[in-house]
Design an enzyme around this catalytic site. Structure first.
Site, PDB file in Angstrom:
ATOM      1  N   ASP A 197      -9.953   7.762  13.366  1.00  0.00           N
ATOM      2  CA  ASP A 197     -11.101   7.044  12.810  1.00  0.00           C
ATOM      3  C   ASP A 197     -12.207   8.051  12.520  1.00  0.00           C
ATOM      4  O   ASP A 197     -12.625   8.789  13.411  1.00  0.00           O
ATOM      5  CB  ASP A 197     -11.552   5.996  13.850  1.00  0.00           C
ATOM      6  CG  ASP A 197     -12.846   5.305  13.449  1.00  0.00           C
ATOM      7  OD1 ASP A 197     -13.168   5.335  12.242  1.00  0.00           O
ATOM      8  OD2 ASP A 197     -13.510   4.743  14.341  1.00  0.00           O
ATOM      9  N   ASN A 257     -15.252   7.104  10.991  1.00  0.00           N
ATOM     10  CA  ASN A 257     -16.603   6.533  10.857  1.00  0.00           C
ATOM     11  C   ASN A 257     -17.029   5.648  12.024  1.00  0.00           C
ATOM     12  O   ASN A 257     -17.997   4.906  11.925  1.00  0.00           O
ATOM     13  CB  ASN A 257     -16.735   5.767   9.526  1.00  0.00           C
ATOM     14  CG  ASN A 257     -15.810   4.556   9.476  1.00  0.00           C
ATOM     15  OD1 ASN A 257     -15.029   4.327  10.415  1.00  0.00           O
ATOM     16  ND2 ASN A 257     -15.897   3.791   8.420  1.00  0.00           N
ATOM     17  N   ASP A 281     -15.800   2.945  13.413  1.00  0.00           N
ATOM     18  CA  ASP A 281     -15.632   1.484  13.459  1.00  0.00           C
ATOM     19  C   ASP A 281     -14.420   1.066  14.295  1.00  0.00           C
ATOM     20  O   ASP A 281     -14.068  -0.113  14.347  1.00  0.00           O
ATOM     21  CB  ASP A 281     -15.567   0.880  12.047  1.00  0.00           C
ATOM     22  CG  ASP A 281     -14.317   1.312  11.294  1.00  0.00           C
ATOM     23  OD1 ASP A 281     -13.533   2.124  11.827  1.00  0.00           O
ATOM     24  OD2 ASP A 281     -14.127   0.842  10.155  1.00  0.00           O
ATOM     25  N   ASP A 312      -8.714   5.707   9.439  1.00  0.00           N
ATOM     26  CA  ASP A 312      -9.022   5.608   8.015  1.00  0.00           C
ATOM     27  C   ASP A 312      -8.593   6.859   7.260  1.00  0.00           C
ATOM     28  O   ASP A 312      -8.082   7.818   7.852  1.00  0.00           O
ATOM     29  CB  ASP A 312     -10.520   5.333   7.823  1.00  0.00           C
ATOM     30  CG  ASP A 312     -11.388   6.285   8.651  1.00  0.00           C
ATOM     31  OD1 ASP A 312     -11.012   7.472   8.757  1.00  0.00           O
ATOM     32  OD2 ASP A 312     -12.429   5.842   9.204  1.00  0.00           O
ATOM     33  N   ASP A 319       3.880   3.505   0.968  1.00  0.00           N
ATOM     34  CA  ASP A 319       4.664   2.341   1.316  1.00  0.00           C
ATOM     35  C   ASP A 319       4.608   1.374   0.127  1.00  0.00           C
ATOM     36  O   ASP A 319       3.543   1.174  -0.453  1.00  0.00           O
ATOM     37  CB  ASP A 319       4.052   1.658   2.555  1.00  0.00           C
ATOM     38  CG  ASP A 319       5.103   1.229   3.544  1.00  0.00           C
ATOM     39  OD1 ASP A 319       6.012   0.511   3.134  1.00  0.00           O
ATOM     40  OD2 ASP A 319       5.001   1.602   4.730  1.00  0.00           O
ATOM     41  N   GLU A 360      13.779   0.583   3.201  1.00  0.00           N
ATOM     42  CA  GLU A 360      13.977  -0.001   4.524  1.00  0.00           C
ATOM     43  C   GLU A 360      14.995  -1.127   4.358  1.00  0.00           C
ATOM     44  O   GLU A 360      14.741  -2.092   3.626  1.00  0.00           O
ATOM     45  CB  GLU A 360      12.657  -0.559   5.056  1.00  0.00           C
ATOM     46  CG  GLU A 360      12.785  -0.990   6.511  1.00  0.00           C
ATOM     47  CD  GLU A 360      11.749  -2.003   6.954  1.00  0.00           C
ATOM     48  OE1 GLU A 360      11.471  -2.069   8.147  1.00  0.00           O
ATOM     49  OE2 GLU A 360      11.232  -2.753   6.087  1.00  0.00           O
ATOM     50  N   HIS A 393       6.580   2.521  13.142  1.00  0.00           N
ATOM     51  CA  HIS A 393       5.498   1.629  13.598  1.00  0.00           C
ATOM     52  C   HIS A 393       6.012   0.290  14.107  1.00  0.00           C
ATOM     53  O   HIS A 393       5.224  -0.520  14.583  1.00  0.00           O
ATOM     54  CB  HIS A 393       4.524   1.420  12.439  1.00  0.00           C
ATOM     55  CG  HIS A 393       5.184   0.735  11.286  1.00  0.00           C
ATOM     56  ND1 HIS A 393       6.144   1.348  10.505  1.00  0.00           N
ATOM     57  CD2 HIS A 393       5.061  -0.523  10.796  1.00  0.00           C
ATOM     58  CE1 HIS A 393       6.573   0.494   9.594  1.00  0.00           C
ATOM     59  NE2 HIS A 393       5.931  -0.645   9.743  1.00  0.00           N
ATOM     60  N   ASP A 394       7.312   0.023  13.972  1.00  0.00           N
ATOM     61  CA  ASP A 394       7.883  -1.249  14.435  1.00  0.00           C
ATOM     62  C   ASP A 394       8.714  -1.085  15.703  1.00  0.00           C
ATOM     63  O   ASP A 394       9.268  -2.065  16.203  1.00  0.00           O
ATOM     64  CB  ASP A 394       8.822  -1.837  13.363  1.00  0.00           C
ATOM     65  CG  ASP A 394       8.095  -2.240  12.092  1.00  0.00           C
ATOM     66  OD1 ASP A 394       6.917  -2.618  12.184  1.00  0.00           O
ATOM     67  OD2 ASP A 394       8.719  -2.173  11.023  1.00  0.00           O
TER      68      ASP A 394
END
Ligand code: NOJ
Length: 561
Positions: free
Chosen positions: A21, A23, A25, A29, A98, A256, A329-330
């Site tokens: 990150d 910034n 939040d 990003d 993606d 995929e 990520h899964d």
């Protein structure tokens, strides 16, 4: 075998929300990725696969896209993206995007229009059907629990969503939809991106009869696989996409493709097929699944893993190409899944890396894998963010009465959030990921496991990955050598060879904390041997005919005859 740059590349997957990150939040990003390009350069990777960065309401963290040609507000702007692409290219790193085109978000303009009326111009962009006696059109279940059909009061019809109800499936039968997708792809490629990872691309063609699926034991809904996986027109669509778009650019593509076998995979990736470069298969990720799918957590058998990996290595060696991965990520973290995230954490992480990176195919490293990030066990369900996890808890515990503690154990082993906790950069608050409040909690082990503590430690997992990458870059045998399994029935050792000309690479991996004896099969003859890499200090002069392996030990030798 034909040579290609994408066969010689190493890919690094970034899940932007959890990477860095910039910034404050609490959400990773594009600025954060730009900050870390030098880190990736240091690791030595060639290509970044960016999980979706497009505009999205984030029902499924960006896999629900509301505008394909805009950037997610939390991630930055199109100018930030252009800067990222430029800076990555300046450093010799390519970017693969993606491509999520099985479905859009229900907040995509096409769907907003589509649901307005049956005669709307965009109606046929999606899959609408009438219900049957107040019930959905068929018994198909969504991958994220519940029916795959959602009733829409406006036109009193149902739309299909194989994932969440905020992810309506696009109607690929409609040529206008296909052309919209191809135009959008060309737009990104003309910007200079280097390829696409195609989300569930083998689900885009559905059996237009929409028959009920078989309801298997323990399930509430019908099995959609026979009617939507590798469907009737999928190869026709991909050939068309290849002709209209892919063939016009020098790019890399990976589809995929859940539930493919090697024969079907060859149809997607065969050199003469003109579809894709490679696919992600899931057989090894399905190890340990049971009647409740991934939420049954049965211990894995090494023999099974060897069988699956070998089937893919051999099945695609003629005219195909493999993708090699342990994580994404899964999936849960590999060191927790197939290794030991406790006593032998670093040893087993290095062993697993060796086992995969010495195979034939393009290796994918998922963010944090290179520092041995582990699964997480949040005590409270409230700390979980993943829609699949939360819906499954609801369906299995609240509707079907599964024991909550048992479900939490399955979540600790399999939840997608294991992969989504923030990247651990250093031992400062929030692991240096953000100065704000992270969108999902950091794994509490960040004080011990972080990039900072590994960058300059020559024995670290990070530096071991770096070495594996540089070995692949320097030696053709690692990229193109032919794979053969040895010691097929050994329950603790995974060993194989790679052969190119008169050279052989011998890869030996102990998958246990035991100390089994490795015996070199007699048929392997050689005149000289060279130690290439290992996770314990090994003397070059050790005999390799027969020796005891240490816990989770791995060694690689180059044999010459
Ligand atoms: C596969 C993606 O990897 C996963 O994260 C996503 O939830 C589904 N496809 C739906 O897009």
């Amino acid at each position: 075998m034909n040579k290609a740059w994408w066969k010689e590349s190493i890919v690094y997957q970034i899940y932007p929300r959890s990477f860095k990150d910039s910034n404050g939040d609490g959400i990773g990003d594009l600025g954060g990725i730009i900050e870390k390009l030098d880190y990736l350069k240091e690791l030595g990777i060639d290509v970044i696969w960016l999980s979706p960065v497009y505009k999205s309401p984030n029902d499924d963290n960006g896999y629900d896209i509301s505008d394909y040609q805009d950037i997610m507000t939390e991630f930055g702007t199109m100018e930030d993206f252009d800067q990222l692409l430029q800076k990555a290219h300046d450093k010799g790193i390519k970017i693969m995007m993606d491509l999520v085109v099985n479905h859009t978000s229900d907040e995509h303009q096409w769907f907003i229009e589509s649901r307005k009326s049956t005669d709307n111009k965009y109606r046929d962009y999606y899959i609408w059907r009438n219900g049957l006696d107040g019930q959905p059109p068929n018994n198909w279940g969504s991958s994220f629990s519940g029916s795959a059909w959602e009733y829409d009061e406006n036109t009193e019809m149902y739309f299909l969503h194989l994932f969440s109800k905020k992810q309506p499936d696009l109607n690929w039968e409609n040529e206008i939809v296909r052309n919209e997708v191809y135009d959008m792809m060309k737009w990104w490629l003309d910007k200079g991106i280097d390829g696409f990872r195609m989300d569930v691309i083998n689900l885009i063609s559905k059996d237009q009869r929409f028959p009920d699926g078989e309801i298997r034991e323990g399930r509430l809904y019908g099995n959609i696989a026979p009617y939507s996986v590798n469907g009737p027109r999928v190869h026709e669509f991909l050939k068309e996409m290849n002709k209209e778009v892919l063939s016009k650019y020098d790019i890399m593509t990976v589809g995929e493709t859940p539930k493919v076998d090697t024969e079907e995979a060859m149809k997607y990736v065969g050199e003469t097929r003109n579809e894709l470069n490679m696919v992600f298969q899931f057989e090894h990720m399905g190890l340990g699944n049971g009647p409740e799918g991934k939420w049954s957590n049965i211990p894995f058998e090494l023999i099974e893993l060897k069988k699956i990996m070998t089937k893919w290595q051999k099945g695609l060696e003629r005219g195909g190409w493999n993708s090699l991965y342990w994580n994404n990520h899964d999936q849960p973290r590999v060191v927790s899944r197939f290794g030991d995230d406790n006593r032998y954490w670093a040893k087993s992480a290095k062993m697993l890396a060796t086992c995969l990176h010495m195979m034939q195919g393009t290796p994918y490293i998922y963010q944090g894998e290179e520092i041995g990030m582990t699964n997480v066990s949040f005590k409270s369900l409230e700390d979980y963010r993943d829609i699949e996890t939360l819906n499954a808890y609801n369906e299995l515990v609240k509707i079907k009465g599964k024991d909550p503690a048992e479900m939490m154990t399955a979540i600790y082993a399999k939840s997608r959030d294991n992969a989504r906790t923030p990247m651990q950069w250093d031992d400062n608050e929030n692991a240096g990921f953000t100065t704000g409040t992270p969108w999902i909690k950091v794994n509490p082990n960040y004080k011990q496991i972080n990039v900072n503590s590994q960058l300059y430690d020559k024995n670290s997992i990070f530096n071991y990955y770096k070495k594996l990458i540089s070995i692949r870059k320097q030696s053709e045998i690692v990229v193109y050598g032919t794979y053969d399994l040895i010691l097929e029935n050994h329950q603790e050792i995974y060993a194989y060879t790679r052969t190119l000309g008169d050279q052989k690479l011998l890869v030996i991996c102990n998958f246990t904390e035991n100390t089994p004896v490795f015996n070199l099969p007699e048929e392997i003859k050689y005149n000289s041997k060279e130690f290439i890499i290992g996770n314990y200090v090994t003397e070059r002069s050790d005999s390799i005919e027969s020796f005891e392996l240490k816990s989770y030990e791995t060694r690689v030798y180059l044999l010459k005859s």
